[in-house]
Structures are given as structure tokens and as C-alpha cells.
Design a protein around this motif. Structure first.
Motif, mmCIF file in Angstrom:
data_model
loop_
_atom_site.group_PDB
_atom_site.id
_atom_site.type_symbol
_atom_site.label_atom_id
_atom_site.label_comp_id
_atom_site.label_asym_id
_atom_site.label_seq_id
_atom_site.Cartn_x
_atom_site.Cartn_y
_atom_site.Cartn_z
ATOM 1 N N UNK A 4 0.834 -1.205 0.000
ATOM 2 C CA UNK A 4 0.000 0.000 0.000
ATOM 3 C C UNK A 4 0.867 1.253 0.000
ATOM 4 N N UNK A 5 2.153 1.039 0.256
ATOM 5 C CA UNK A 5 3.107 2.148 0.272
ATOM 6 C C UNK A 5 4.150 1.931 -0.828
ATOM 7 N N UNK A 6 4.896 2.966 -1.215
ATOM 8 C CA UNK A 6 5.870 2.830 -2.314
ATOM 9 C C UNK A 6 6.843 1.678 -2.089
ATOM 10 N N UNK A 7 7.118 0.947 -3.157
ATOM 11 C CA UNK A 7 8.055 -0.170 -3.081
ATOM 12 C C UNK A 7 9.482 0.353 -2.862
ATOM 13 N N UNK A 8 10.296 -0.425 -2.170
ATOM 14 C CA UNK A 8 11.680 0.018 -1.877
ATOM 15 C C UNK A 8 12.628 -0.195 -3.052
ATOM 16 N N UNK A 9 12.193 0.194 -4.255
ATOM 17 C CA UNK A 9 13.029 0.025 -5.445
ATOM 18 C C UNK A 9 12.980 1.302 -6.283
ATOM 19 N N UNK A 10 14.038 1.537 -7.017
ATOM 20 C CA UNK A 10 14.102 2.701 -7.891
ATOM 21 C C UNK A 10 13.320 2.427 -9.181
#
Length: 258
Positions: free
Chosen positions: A145-151
Motif C-alpha cells: 500500500x506504500x511505495x516499493x523500496x526500489x528505484x
């Protein structure tokens, strides 16, 4: 004569069994017998109703396990066809969904594919192989539900299963574009069919809410509203590959351009 004066209420209090006097006087016996028969019938109908949904009695752990594996198991079946459809785009893959360890492990065994996984739910009772993947950073737990930890553009292909069905449109509006953002060549979504069995109430502490199994038309409209388009090239190759083997997936599969 003494039997004629037996108090009907005492017969019920003695366990509800008919007395000899009741046998001699059907009129006095019929009301309690009819009541007992209706109660028994009602119990039978209730038992049949509550068991009709699944046909068997299962524990909450069994129910959770079965619901989790529905579309993730479909990913495992579809991998050979996805490889034919996406070719070089299958070199760097991110799987998002429960049981990511299984998908990632399967892809890594081939040696030619770099694979990572995101587990949206708590990892419970994992085996040593899965713990190793988590320890090495190939699989991580993350609330989607929150931004993924990837660029952005970190992966060539993102595959999602058993995850978006549990999100409301409010969170889908953020999660879906975020999933597309970290992919360069496409996004493949495995979603449940409306006809599938929904998770039991006992699963809510794990998932937070019951799955919302949406129709193909609903998803198509939603993709258009979100600005995602169909990935026509891989979709055509995927359909050609599956038609040769008469592969019919149990889940809905959507191929989207990132």
C-alpha cells in the motif's frame, strides 16, 4: 386412571420422551412430538447450509493456505509461457505476492534469470530455503500500500499475484502505478476470478479484508482510467504459446505496458 392425570410439563422435564399416557392419548402427545421434529429438521438444515460453501470442514490455517496459493500457483504453471512471451524481458524479474520464495527460487534455479520477491504479508512457518532468500535480500516483506523500496526501472518485468485483490481502489490508485514504475518492459497481473471461493472470515487478521474478486471488464476499465495500456506483443505470444498446449488458467492474467 392415574396415567391420565400425568402433567404434560413433567413429561417434558423428564427428558422430552413420550410417556405411556402419551401413547394412549395421541392428542396430548402431538404438540411436543411436532416441536421436536421441527427442531431436529431445523438443526439439519442449518448444518447443511453452513457446510454447503466448502463441502468440507477445514481449519483456518488450511483455508488461508488454500486461498494464498490460488494465483501464485498459477504463476508457477504459467512461467514457461511467460518466458516464451517475454524472452529477454525475463532476465530480471520481480514477483509481488504471497509465497514469493517459491517463485523466486524456481526462477533462480535456471541461472539465467535474476529474480527478487516482495511478500506483502507476514512470513510464517517458512522453511530454511525461504529464510535464506530473505536473509540474502532476494525476498523481503513490504506493505504494497506504500511505495516499493526500489528505484524506477529496476526490473525488466514485474509479476503480481494474490495481492491486488485485497486492495481497495484507494490504494490501487497508488500501488498499481508504483508497480509499473519499477518495470521497464511490462507488468503481468494474476487476479482471481469472481467465481472463485472467497477467503473465510478467519483469514481477516492476516489479510486485513476479504478479497474483492473483480470481473475482467472492471479491471479493463480500471487500467484505462489509470493510464495503463495492454502489452499487445507479449500478450499475443502468450496466447499463441498457451493455445498449443490448451492451457487454461484458473486466474485472470493481464499483460500491461509499463
Amino acid at each position: 386412571m392415574s396415567r391420565r392425570s400425568v402433567n404434560p410439563s413433567r413429561r417434558v422435564a423428564d427428558g422430552g420422551l413420550p410417556s405411556v399416557g402419551g401413547l394412549l392419548h395421541p392428542k396430548s402427545r402431538s404438540p411436543p412430538v411436532l416441536t421436536i421434529a421441527l427442531v431436529v429438521l431445523g438443526v439439519i438444515l442449518l448444518v447443511a447450509y453452513f457446510n454447503s460453501g466448502s463441502g468440507v470442514t477445514v481449519t483456518s490455517r488450511e483455508a488461508v493456505s488454500r486461498s494464498e496459493g490460488t494465483c501464485t500457483s498459477e504463476v508457477m504453471r504459467a512461467l514457461p509461457y511467460l518466458k516464451k512471451a517475454y524472452g529477454n524481458a525475463m532476465q530480471k524479474v520481480l514477483h509481488v505476492g504471497p509465497d514469493s520464495c517459491t517463485v523466486v527460487s524456481n526462477l533462480l534455479k535456471e541461472g539465467k534469470v535474476e529474480a527478487w520477491g516482495v511478500e506483502p504479508y507476514d512470513l510464517e512457518d517458512t522453511d530454511s530455503s525461504c529464510k535464506s532468500l530473505v536473509r540474502k535480500g532476494f525476498v523481503r516483506m513490504s506493505d504494497i500500500k506504500f511505495p516499493l523500496p526500489y528505484r524506477p526501472d529496476s526490473f525488466s518485468l514485474v509479476v503480481v499475484s494474490d495481492a491486488l485483490d485485497y486492495l481497495t481502489p484507494r490504494y490501487l490508485n497508488k500501488t498499481l502505478p508504483d508497480l509499473a514504475k519499477v518495470s521497464t518492459d511490462g507488468l503481468v497481473i494474476f487476479a482471481g476470478n469472481p467465481g472463485q471461493q472467497k477467503p473465510k472470515v478467519s483469514e481477516l487478521p492476516k489479510f486485513g479484508r476479504p478479497a474483492k474478486l473483480r470481473s475482467s471488464s472492471w479491471w479493463t476499465r480500471y487500467f484505462v482510467q489509470t493510464g495503463l495500456t495492454e502489452n499487445e506483443g507479449p500478450l499475443k505470444k502468450f496466447e499463441e504459446a498457451t493455445s498449443k498446449d490448451e492451457y487454461k488458467p484458473d486466474c485472470q492474467i493481464f499483460h500491461l505496458s509499463s
